[in-house]
Write an enzyme that holds these catalytic residues in place. Structure first.
Site, PDB file in Angstrom:
ATOM      1  N   HIS A 106       1.794   0.692   2.267  1.00 51.34           N
ATOM      2  CA  HIS A 106       0.527   0.786   1.288  1.00 51.34           C
ATOM      3  C   HIS A 106       0.472   2.155   0.422  1.00 51.34           C
ATOM      4  CE1 HIS A 106      -1.034  -3.002   3.638  1.00 51.34           C
ATOM      5  NE2 HIS A 106      -0.664  -3.406   2.788  1.00 51.34           N
ATOM      6  N   ASN A 152       6.864  -7.084  -8.580  1.00 51.70           N
ATOM      7  CA  ASN A 152       6.430  -7.048  -7.109  1.00 51.70           C
ATOM      8  C   ASN A 152       7.403  -8.377  -6.569  1.00 51.70           C
ATOM      9  OD1 ASN A 152       5.989  -7.059  -4.510  1.00 51.70           O
ATOM     10  ND2 ASN A 152       3.478  -6.965  -4.929  1.00 51.70           N
ATOM     11  N   ARG A 184       8.020  -2.460  -7.307  1.00 55.56           N
ATOM     12  CA  ARG A 184       7.540  -1.863  -5.946  1.00 55.56           C
ATOM     13  C   ARG A 184       8.505  -2.503  -4.907  1.00 55.56           C
ATOM     14  NH1 ARG A 184       2.208  -4.500  -3.022  1.00 55.56           N
ATOM     15  NH2 ARG A 184       2.290  -3.250  -1.282  1.00 55.56           N
ATOM     16  N   ARG A 244      -0.007 -10.946  11.049  1.00 55.69           N
ATOM     17  CA  ARG A 244       0.763  -9.905  11.774  1.00 55.69           C
ATOM     18  C   ARG A 244      -0.102  -9.418  12.820  1.00 55.69           C
ATOM     19  NH1 ARG A 244       2.497  -6.165   6.869  1.00 55.69           N
ATOM     20  NH2 ARG A 244       1.953  -7.890   5.288  1.00 55.69           N
ATOM     21  N   GLU A 258      -2.413  -1.282  -7.350  1.00 53.53           N
ATOM     22  CA  GLU A 258      -1.091  -0.837  -7.078  1.00 53.53           C
ATOM     23  C   GLU A 258      -0.186  -0.954  -8.319  1.00 53.53           C
ATOM     24  OE1 GLU A 258      -1.727  -3.387  -3.529  1.00 53.53           O
ATOM     25  OE2 GLU A 258      -0.558  -1.973  -2.576  1.00 53.53           O
TER      26      GLU A 258
END
Ligand code: ADP
Length: 402
Positions: free
Chosen positions: A187, A14, A99, A247, A384
């Site tokens: 996601h 990742n 990813r 964010r 993940e």
């Protein structure tokens, strides 16, 4: 002749702007994947630090790699692979899984990397300028350095491709929608992991209408029906939806027009404002970390937490409306898995949906945390990395058979 090794290793990467997170999974002959190493390279470009832990969380290495850090990731990735292969002399590295934040409209499943795939992924950089370049650059470096290592790209957007068109569309002129200005969702690897595991965790609700709240540094929610994504809160970019660590989440687009016209902001400044200076950090003026805010006695910290819980509760109700009802609520990711007070505050706002938490179970934060008779609420840890390793191992096995 040596017999083929019964075990294979899969590297999961990742790659971010100044860090690379990695894990190594071992696949045994019975197709079971187990995470055996996990670590990260941080401070890339300034003073790279390498750290690795084993499956039980024990530290295996913590080294400065500053002398190899030229700012380019190629020497660091080479050192990483050399370290892993030294560490695992009996388990050949079978493939690397990445990813990748954006698959655009073309990549709706994991895909084996080819030179054309790299070009296609690069063409998607404008859709995710903050993450896609690093994702693709790690893929390119490995392709150039380790020609024989199969690479699989796994996408954060792919799981949402099952959504109906109305959930994916903005009310914009058709020609803009046709150019790809629609909702993609993110996601997806986390939601896919939850969807795949619900049948073993709670078989009676797995096929029902489930809202999954992935609440971490980046947060979104997903409406799952029969294990498929039918709606989600993030859209064209990972800014839409609930407020996050730094964010903004959804804001009136009129605010952006005002900032451009009246405050003279350009695209870069707006991007920095919305991705880095807003959310929990912007409202509290203190931190993007929920733990820090919950411990703070500042009213601004309390307001940030309250705004977060309010907006998450509202989105849960919106996603329930999207599915025509809700059969269960699942919390996952950093805040979702670990923050008892945040789960409690969100659920308090949803009492009208028939949700009553069991305080003791909520404190334990495992499996079912609601009272009997309540709409079921669960905590399910996401993974993940496992999902990427699973896709990678499956695709490699498929290609070998073919
Ligand atoms: P990312 O989106 O970067 O993958 P994670 O899912 O790991 O993030 O979530 C990280 C966030 O989870 C942290 O910023 C922190 O706010 C929150 N978090 C982790 N543990 C706790 C806790 N015990 N209580 C409250 N918040 C927590």
């Amino acid at each position: 002749m040596f017999p083929p090794s019964p075990k294979q290793a899969f590297l999961v990467l990742n790659s971010g702007s100044s860090s690379i997170k990695f894990s190594v999974f071992e696949k045994t002959s019975d197709d079971v994947l187990t995470m055996i190493l996990t670590g990260q390279l941080t401070g890339i470009g300034t003073d790279a630090q390498f750290s690795v832990k084993g499956a039980k969380g024990e530290t295996l290495a913590k080294e400065s790699w500053a002398e190899r850090d030229t700012g380019a990731i190629a020497p660091l990735l080479q050192s990483l692979i050399a370290w892993i292969t030294d560490r695992l002399p009996d388990t050949p590295l079978a493939a690397a899984g990445h990813r990748v934040v954006h698959g655009g409209r073309r990549f709706v499943h994991p895909v084996q990397v080819t030179p054309q795939v790299i070009l296609d992924l690069e063409s998607l950089i404008p859709l995710a300028p903050l993450h896609q370049p690093q994702n693709v650059s790690a893929i390119r470096v490995l392709a150039e350095t380790f020609h024989d290592l199969p690479q699989i790209a796994c996408f954060d957007t792919a799981f949402h491709h099952s959504q109906p068109r109305r959930a994916r569309s903005y009310a914009l002129p058709r020609e803009l929608t046709d150019r790809g200005l629609h909702r993609y969702g993110f996601h997806g690897l986390s939601y896919e992991y939850i969807a795949r595991h619900m049948p073993s965790i709670a078989p009676e609700i797995a096929e029902g209408r489930i809202v999954v709240a992935h609440l971490g540094n980046g947060s979104s929610l997903c409406a799952l029906h029969r294990g498929e994504s039918v709606d989600t809160t993030m859209g064209f970019s990972a800014l839409e939806g609930v407020p996050m660590g730094t964010r903004s989440g959804s804001i009136d687009p009129g605010v952006l027009i005002y900032l451009i016209r009246e405050m003279g902001m350009g695209a870069d400044e707006l991007e920095h404002l919305l991705y880095q200076r807003s959310g929990l950090l912007g409202v509290s003026g203190i931190s993007n970390d929920m733990r820090v805010l919950l411990e703070s006695d500042s009213p601004d910290a309390a307001e940030a937490v309250d705004l977060f819980c309010f907006r998450v509760a509202k989105e849960i109700a919106a996603l329930a409306a999207s599915m025509g009802g809700i059969d269960a609520l699942v919390f996952t990711a950093g805040i979702g898995e670990h923050s008892e007070p945040v789960r409690a505050r969100i659920c308090e706002r949803l009492a009208w949906l028939g949700i009553t938490l069991d305080a003791t179970a909520n404190a334990r934060a495992e499996g079912l945390i609601s009272q009997p008779g309540s709409l079921p609420v669960l905590v399910v840890p996401t993974n993940e990395e496992y999902m990427i390793a699973r896709h990678t191992a499956d695709l490699v096995a498929l290609k070998n058979v073919a």
